[in-house]
Design a protein around this motif. Structure first.
Motif, mmCIF file in Angstrom:
data_model
loop_
_atom_site.group_PDB
_atom_site.id
_atom_site.type_symbol
_atom_site.label_atom_id
_atom_site.label_comp_id
_atom_site.label_asym_id
_atom_site.label_seq_id
_atom_site.Cartn_x
_atom_site.Cartn_y
_atom_site.Cartn_z
ATOM 1 N N ALA A 146 34.523 42.569 47.898
ATOM 2 C CA ALA A 146 34.597 41.764 46.673
ATOM 3 C C ALA A 146 33.206 41.382 46.182
ATOM 4 C CB ALA A 146 35.437 40.516 46.917
ATOM 5 N N ARG A 147 32.312 41.042 47.122
ATOM 6 C CA ARG A 147 30.942 40.680 46.719
ATOM 7 C C ARG A 147 30.241 41.874 46.075
ATOM 8 N NH1 ARG A 147 30.962 37.972 51.777
ATOM 9 N NH2 ARG A 147 29.869 39.721 52.759
ATOM 10 N N ARG A 148 30.418 43.036 46.667
ATOM 11 C CA ARG A 148 29.762 44.225 46.127
ATOM 12 C C ARG A 148 30.353 44.609 44.780
ATOM 13 N NH1 ARG A 148 25.126 46.675 46.231
ATOM 14 N NH2 ARG A 148 25.053 46.070 48.438
ATOM 15 N N VAL A 149 31.680 44.561 44.664
ATOM 16 C CA VAL A 149 32.338 44.920 43.408
ATOM 17 C C VAL A 149 31.909 43.982 42.293
ATOM 18 C CG1 VAL A 149 34.576 44.984 42.223
ATOM 19 C CG2 VAL A 149 34.321 46.052 44.472
ATOM 20 N N ALA A 150 31.771 42.688 42.614
ATOM 21 C CA ALA A 150 31.372 41.705 41.602
ATOM 22 C C ALA A 150 29.971 41.976 41.077
ATOM 23 C CB ALA A 150 31.450 40.301 42.182
ATOM 24 N N SER A 151 29.142 42.612 41.900
ATOM 25 C CA SER A 151 27.751 42.858 41.485
ATOM 26 C C SER A 151 27.594 44.156 40.709
ATOM 27 C CB SER A 151 26.837 42.909 42.720
ATOM 28 O OG SER A 151 27.120 44.051 43.514
ATOM 29 N N ARG A 152 28.655 44.932 40.613
ATOM 30 C CA ARG A 152 28.582 46.217 39.903
ATOM 31 C C ARG A 152 29.619 46.239 38.801
ATOM 32 N NH1 ARG A 152 29.400 50.551 44.461
ATOM 33 N NH2 ARG A 152 29.128 51.990 42.721
ATOM 34 N N LYS A 167 48.865 55.186 41.342
ATOM 35 C CA LYS A 167 48.456 54.822 39.984
ATOM 36 C C LYS A 167 48.279 53.315 39.868
ATOM 37 C CE LYS A 167 49.590 55.550 35.110
ATOM 38 N NZ LYS A 167 49.300 54.184 34.692
ATOM 39 N N GLN A 168 49.179 52.566 40.484
ATOM 40 C CA GLN A 168 49.066 51.103 40.457
ATOM 41 C C GLN A 168 47.780 50.653 41.137
ATOM 42 O OE1 GLN A 168 52.340 49.186 42.417
ATOM 43 N NE2 GLN A 168 51.591 47.122 42.032
ATOM 44 N N ALA A 169 47.448 51.273 42.277
ATOM 45 C CA ALA A 169 46.211 50.923 42.989
ATOM 46 C C ALA A 169 44.984 51.294 42.164
ATOM 47 C CB ALA A 169 46.164 51.627 44.341
ATOM 48 N N PHE A 170 45.056 52.427 41.466
ATOM 49 C CA PHE A 170 43.926 52.869 40.640
ATOM 50 C C PHE A 170 43.694 51.897 39.490
ATOM 51 C CE2 PHE A 170 41.156 55.222 38.061
ATOM 52 C CZ PHE A 170 40.771 56.410 38.684
ATOM 53 N N ASP A 171 44.763 51.492 38.840
ATOM 54 C CA ASP A 171 44.643 50.670 37.634
ATOM 55 C C ASP A 171 44.468 49.195 37.920
ATOM 56 O OD1 ASP A 171 44.941 52.950 36.150
ATOM 57 O OD2 ASP A 171 47.086 52.687 35.814
ATOM 58 N N GLU A 172 44.618 48.799 39.185
ATOM 59 C CA GLU A 172 44.506 47.386 39.533
ATOM 60 C C GLU A 172 43.072 46.911 39.351
ATOM 61 O OE1 GLU A 172 45.122 46.421 43.685
ATOM 62 O OE2 GLU A 172 46.331 44.700 43.119
ATOM 63 N N THR A 173 42.860 45.892 38.505
ATOM 64 C CA THR A 173 41.508 45.369 38.276
ATOM 65 C C THR A 173 41.096 44.473 39.421
ATOM 66 O OG1 THR A 173 42.356 43.478 37.058
ATOM 67 C CG2 THR A 173 41.830 45.440 35.786
ATOM 68 N N PRO A 174 39.807 44.387 39.728
ATOM 69 C CA PRO A 174 39.355 43.532 40.822
ATOM 70 C C PRO A 174 39.817 42.091 40.659
ATOM 71 C CG PRO A 174 37.583 44.969 40.107
ATOM 72 C CD PRO A 174 38.706 45.134 39.126
ATOM 73 N N GLU A 175 39.853 41.591 39.408
ATOM 74 C CA GLU A 175 40.229 40.191 39.195
ATOM 75 C C GLU A 175 41.693 39.949 39.524
ATOM 76 O OE1 GLU A 175 38.875 42.183 36.994
ATOM 77 O OE2 GLU A 175 36.836 41.414 36.711
ATOM 78 N N ALA A 176 42.517 41.012 39.395
ATOM 79 C CA ALA A 176 43.952 40.830 39.575
ATOM 80 C C ALA A 176 44.406 41.031 41.009
ATOM 81 C CB ALA A 176 44.707 41.800 38.666
ATOM 82 N N LYS A 177 43.495 41.420 41.891
ATOM 83 C CA LYS A 177 43.909 41.733 43.252
ATOM 84 C C LYS A 177 44.249 40.480 44.035
ATOM 85 C CE LYS A 177 40.924 45.744 43.542
ATOM 86 N NZ LYS A 177 39.706 46.279 44.133
ATOM 87 N N PRO A 178 45.391 40.481 44.711
ATOM 88 C CA PRO A 178 45.702 39.371 45.597
ATOM 89 C C PRO A 178 44.890 39.484 46.876
ATOM 90 C CG PRO A 178 47.425 41.028 45.711
ATOM 91 C CD PRO A 178 46.473 41.483 44.651
ATOM 92 N N ALA A 179 44.662 38.379 47.506
ATOM 93 C CA ALA A 179 43.943 38.398 48.779
ATOM 94 C C ALA A 179 44.800 39.067 49.832
ATOM 95 C CB ALA A 179 43.589 36.973 49.197
ATOM 96 N N ARG A 180 44.212 40.027 50.562
ATOM 97 C CA ARG A 180 44.958 40.719 51.600
ATOM 98 C C ARG A 180 44.126 40.741 52.869
ATOM 99 N NH1 ARG A 180 46.891 46.286 48.831
ATOM 100 N NH2 ARG A 180 44.729 46.312 48.152
ATOM 101 N N LYS A 181 44.806 40.790 53.963
ATOM 102 C CA LYS A 181 44.102 40.836 55.236
ATOM 103 C C LYS A 181 43.485 42.212 55.432
ATOM 104 C CE LYS A 181 47.122 37.462 57.489
ATOM 105 N NZ LYS A 181 48.035 37.222 58.616
ATOM 106 N N ALA A 182 42.392 42.222 56.194
ATOM 107 C CA ALA A 182 41.746 43.497 56.493
ATOM 108 C C ALA A 182 42.656 44.342 57.356
ATOM 109 C CB ALA A 182 40.412 43.253 57.204
ATOM 110 N N GLY A 183 42.636 45.649 57.096
ATOM 111 C CA GLY A 183 43.520 46.536 57.846
ATOM 112 C C GLY A 183 43.004 46.788 59.238
#
Length: 932
Positions: free
Chosen positions: A820-826, A916-932
């Motif tokens: 998330a930190r990296r995505v926010a910076s790009r 397609k849903q994963a591709f189109d999902e914007t970073p702002e709309a992502k729910p918090a998920r645990k690391a796999g």
């Protein structure tokens, strides 16, 4: 609405003066001394209101009438009005002098672009406060008051306060100051003082210095072009400073005003420099560029002159461009832009020819191509008496050369190529004015077509000569299909140049390959080129590979039809024309196969071999592909793409020669093990045999020997250390990539975790290969783009990435937060809209379902896609990541959990929908998920 000299007045000067006078009367009282109080805040409020209203009105008028130059003049006139009001308030109320001395005089003049009476919405104001003698306290106070008022109104003001003799002295020694004074324009104040400066400047600075000024301005222009990019066909041009931009027109204005001593460029028609039609082109170019620049400033609310992708679509809408079959409104707008830039190049050549004719500048300065010295001023050329060499440049013997024989319009370029000659500006001017002679008869003329083909396939400087043919308009008239792509841009971040410029650069790169240049970057292409059959067909096909861009149908298919038609015209045999057509139709196949398919999969190689069919075709296609990719723009070609193309070539070659191994799968696995055993001579035999049993058959068939040796050493070290997690890396400077190899306990989310770690580290993954050992370990290799040229720096970077991967797999780093930190910076590109496409294909591989996902690229995309595939219980065997500007094309070779292809229609539909849903999902709309 009031008008002054056909300029809509944005501020009612009389009304504003009356309002300010009323404010002063109300606040100071009619009987009090005006100097005792200054209602500055109230006046500032009035001026802020009227200037904002004026700007809003200028913007509305621009949208309505689309007249850019008029908009710039309206804004300039508005600022003139504000300066006059502020200046008068300062000298009549704030710093009023009842009996001013001769030193208490001042002139406010505009210089620079503002001096020309044009102003962009975000442009700086350049002011010169002109004094008769030395500065006085009164003058200092007035200047300071005017400047602070302008700054408080939001204007960016560059200024100087100088005496007349000081202006003259500085102008002699400083070309920038000389140019500024050349453009100066009286705004307000003492007119006699301004007239004195103009008179002295002309007599003491300009007189007898025309050639010096012209040389300086042309050198300044060349340096500016070098900074902005030498081509006028960059797809994100700088409207002001770029080649073919407003500054080039300004240069013509400066030189004409300085050398010809005329107040406006219109006077150049009277002097015979430009025809009336050419002067009309000048004004149309200027008006168009000002419309673009004003819209740019209004939209960005700053002096931004770069016409970036994020603004092109909106400006195209504001200027009223409509869709056309094969071309979007924004592409039509940008084509118009580049045609204007081309027109400005034409006008520059014509102008410089006139300067040379009057000996205003040394010979040669402009339009040098190769440069030679020491030849006689004029000499004839054997076998072509219609042309002469004049001061080392190709010139026509007389002005009737093209009328008598239109073939000379092609022949002159052939002569320039054969004799390494630059063109005389007069010759270029005559060529441009003779384009009407290029008709159907000339296009079908056998001699003209032979000469053109020899230019195209020349080993000398084909790119340079073809570019001049294009700049003068000959190329587009002689090959009408090429004329349709002249100045055509493709609205994407992948192509850096217009279609015609890309094509000419590709021709230049092909010639460079043939000359054996940059052997370290193109080793296979250079090797193949030396013994190539059908050399001329290759040049011809490369010239035509994008000629059908901008049409509703597939440009490769339409281009093949054009190749068949033109091939006959150029004198090619039917088989040669068909070969050229095949190359055009399939010019993208090798690139897409190399970058988006698993080259270790035999089905990939068999399918590609079925397309190319012969080794000669594959050689031609490889070289064409290299030239095409390298001509796209800086940074697009890299060693990794070269390596992929070489791998595809070498893997396919045995199929085409009929000598590919027909051994069974088990025999090939056994052979691979024996090959590795020969390299592990220091291993005890029992240890070797145990190691061989750790890998499944696909590993032995898909990994090359060098990597097998490295993997064996890595797994051995890991075992000796009693660990089940290890990382290593290998930098590959030639390919421009770094390989990160990871050994870890296998689990469904491992690839997603590795992709996330690479994303968090700021690296771009271009390929991934995944294997599982029989004892439950994953052996995954991620290929990432190289960031540092120095290998030591790249190795330190790789160590940091490996450390982050290990920390993530050991649970010491929370991946979602790091990503998330990296995505926010790009930032993802906002100017583009691409549909997301997900396809599943079971025919591309014998063992895997191939999932291809394409759409608008964004940070963290691969991480999200691989997480979605983990959720879908898909095993990913390999991933191939390609980015074409803003477009991402990610390809995954997958099976289900039982290592079978995905066959069920319902299951395929679910996979498409979820990916397609994963591709189109914007970073702002992502729910918090645990690391796999």
């Amino acid at each position: 609405m009031a008008k002054t000299h056909d300029i809509d007045v944005l501020i009612d000067e009389t009304a504003v003066r009356r309002e300010i006078a009323s404010l002063c009367d109300d606040l100071t009282g009619s009987r009090r001394d005006h100097r005792t109080s200054d209602p500055r805040p109230a006046i500032l409020s009035v001026l802020k209101r009227v200037t904002q209203e004026g700007r809003d009105q200028a913007r509305a008028l621009l949208v309505e009438d689309r007249k850019g130059l008029l908009c710039a003049r309206r804004l300039s006139h508005m600022v003139d009005t504000v300066i006059r009001i502020v200046y008068d308030h300062a000298v009549e109320r704030v710093f009023k002098v009842d009996n001013p001395s001769s030193a208490e005089r001042m002139t406010v003049t505009a210089v620079g672009g503002y001096g020309r009476g044009t102003l962009g919405p975000g442009s700086d104001l350049d002011l010169l406060f002109l004094l008769p003698y030395k500065q006085t306290p009164w003058g200092e106070s007035v200047v300071e008051y005017v400047l602070y008022m302008l700054w408080d109104l939001g204007f960016k003001v560059g200024h100087a306060t100088r005496r007349v003799d000081e202006c003259v002295r500085l102008a002699r020694s400083d070309m920038t100051i000389r140019t500024a004074i050349l453009e100066c324009r009286w705004i307000w104040g003492d007119e006699a003082l301004f007239a004195e400066m103009v008179k002295r400047f002309s007599a003491e600075v300009v007189k007898d210095t025309g050639p010096e000024f012209i040389l300086a301005k042309l050198a300044e222009r060349d340096e500016r072009h070098k900074r902005q990019g030498a081509s006028r066909y960059l797809v994100e041009p700088n409207v002001k400073e770029g080649k073919g931009g407003l500054r080039d027109l300004h240069t013509l204005f400066w030189i004409s005003k300085y050398f010809y001593e005329v107040p406006t460029t219109d006077d150049l028609v009277r002097l015979g420099v430009f025809s009336r039609a050419e002067m009309n082109r000048f004004h149309k170019c200027e008006d168009f560029l000002w419309a673009v620049r004003c819209h740019l400033h209004f939209l960005t609310r700053r002096p931004d002159d770069r016409l970036g992708f994020e603004l092109q679509r909106e400006i195209a809408h504001l200027l009223g461009y409509q869709e056309h079959p094969g071309l979007s409104p924004v592409e039509r707008f940008m084509k118009h832009y580049f045609l204007v830039a081309k027109d400005i190049g034409d006008l520059t050549r014509i102008f410089c020819a006139a300067l040379e004719e009057t000996h205003a500048k040394p010979i040669p300065v402009l339009d040098r191509m190769f440069g030679r010295v020491g030849r006689r001023r004029k000499k004839s050329i054997a076998a072509v008496p219609q042309f002469i060499v004049d001061h080392d440049r190709l010139m026509v013997a007389d002005e009737g050369v093209f009328v008598r024989d239109p073939v000379n319009l092609v022949r002159i370029f052939h002569v320039a190529d054969r004799h390494d000659l630059a063109f005389h500006p007069d010759a270029l001017k005559l060529i441009t004015r003779s384009l009407r002679l290029i008709d159907a008869d000339l296009r079908e003329n056998e001699e003209a077509n032979r000469l053109f083909l020899e230019i195209l396939t020349s080993k000398n400087h084909a790119e340079t000569v073809l570019r001049v043919m294009n700049e003068t308009g000959v190329l587009g008239r002689f090959i009408p299909d090429f004329g349709k792509v002249v100045a055509m841009m493709q609205f994407n971040m992948y192509h850096h140049y217009t279609v015609d410029e890309h094509t000419l650069r590709a021709i230049g790169i092909l010639a460079s390959i043939e000359r054996g240049e940059q052997a370290d970057k193109n080793p296979l292409s250079i090797e193949l080129m030396q013994s190539l059959q059908h050399r001329k067909v290759l040049y011809f096909a490369l010239f035509l590979h994008d000629i059908a861009k901008g049409r509703p149908e597939d440009h490769s298919v339409a281009g093949a039809r054009i190749a068949r038609k033109l091939g006959a015209r150029m004198g090619f045999s039917t088989s040669e024309s068909e070969l050229a057509a095949w190359l055009v139709e399939h010019h993208l196949v090798m690139s897409m196969t190399a970058q988006s398919r698993d080259l270790a999969d035999r089905k990939t190689i068999r399918d590609f071999a079925a397309v190319v069919q012969t080794l000669d075709r594959m050689k031609l296609l490889l070289i064409l592909t290299v030239a095409d990719i390298r001509a796209v723009g800086p940074g697009v070609w890299n060693g990794w793409k070269g390596q992929l193309l070489r791998t595809l070539y070498y893997e396919t070659e045995p199929y085409l020669l009929g000598g590919h191994s027909q051994l069974s799968r088990s025999q090939r696995v056994a052979a691979a093990k024996r090959e590795l055993a020969a390299r592990l001579t220091d291993w005890p035999e029992a240890e070797r045999e145990r190691y061989f049993e750790r890998h499944y058959p696909p590993y032995w068939l898909r990994v090359d020997l060098a990597d097998k040796v490295d993997h064996a050493a890595l797994l051995r070290r890991t075992d000796e250390a009693g660990r089940r997690l290890a990382t290593t890396f290998k930098t590959k400077p030639f390919e421009g990539v770094t390989e990160i190899t990871v050994v870890a306990p296998d689990h469904p989310r491992l690839l997603s975790t590795l992709a996330g770690a690479c994303t968090a580290a700021g690296s771009n993954i271009v390929d991934a290969q995944i294997f599982t050992t029989t004892d439950g370990l994953a052996l995954d290799t991620m290929v990432i783009g190289r960031e540092f040229a120095d290998d030591a720096d790249e190795q330190r970077r790789a160590q940091r990435i490996c450390a982050l991967i290990e920390a993530t797999l050991e649970g010491r780093e929370r991946l979602p937060e790091a990503v998330a930190r990296r995505v926010a910076s790009r930032k993802a590109p906002k100017a583009f809209q691409l549909p997301t496409e997900v396809t599943l294909d079971n025919t591309l591989s014998d063992r895997f379902t191939v999932i291809e996902v394409s759409g608008l690229d964004r940070p963290g995309l691969l991480y999200d896609l691989t997480r979605a595939m983990s959720d879908l219980n898909l095993n990913i065997a390999s991933a191939h990541v390609a980015t074409f500007g803003e477009r991402a094309v990610d390809v995954f070779y997958v099976t289900d959990l039982t290592n079978l292809k995905i066959q069920a229609t319902g299951r395929q539909s679910t996979i498409r929908r979820r990916i397609k849903q994963a591709f189109d999902e914007t970073p702002e709309a992502k729910p918090a998920r645990k690391a796999g």
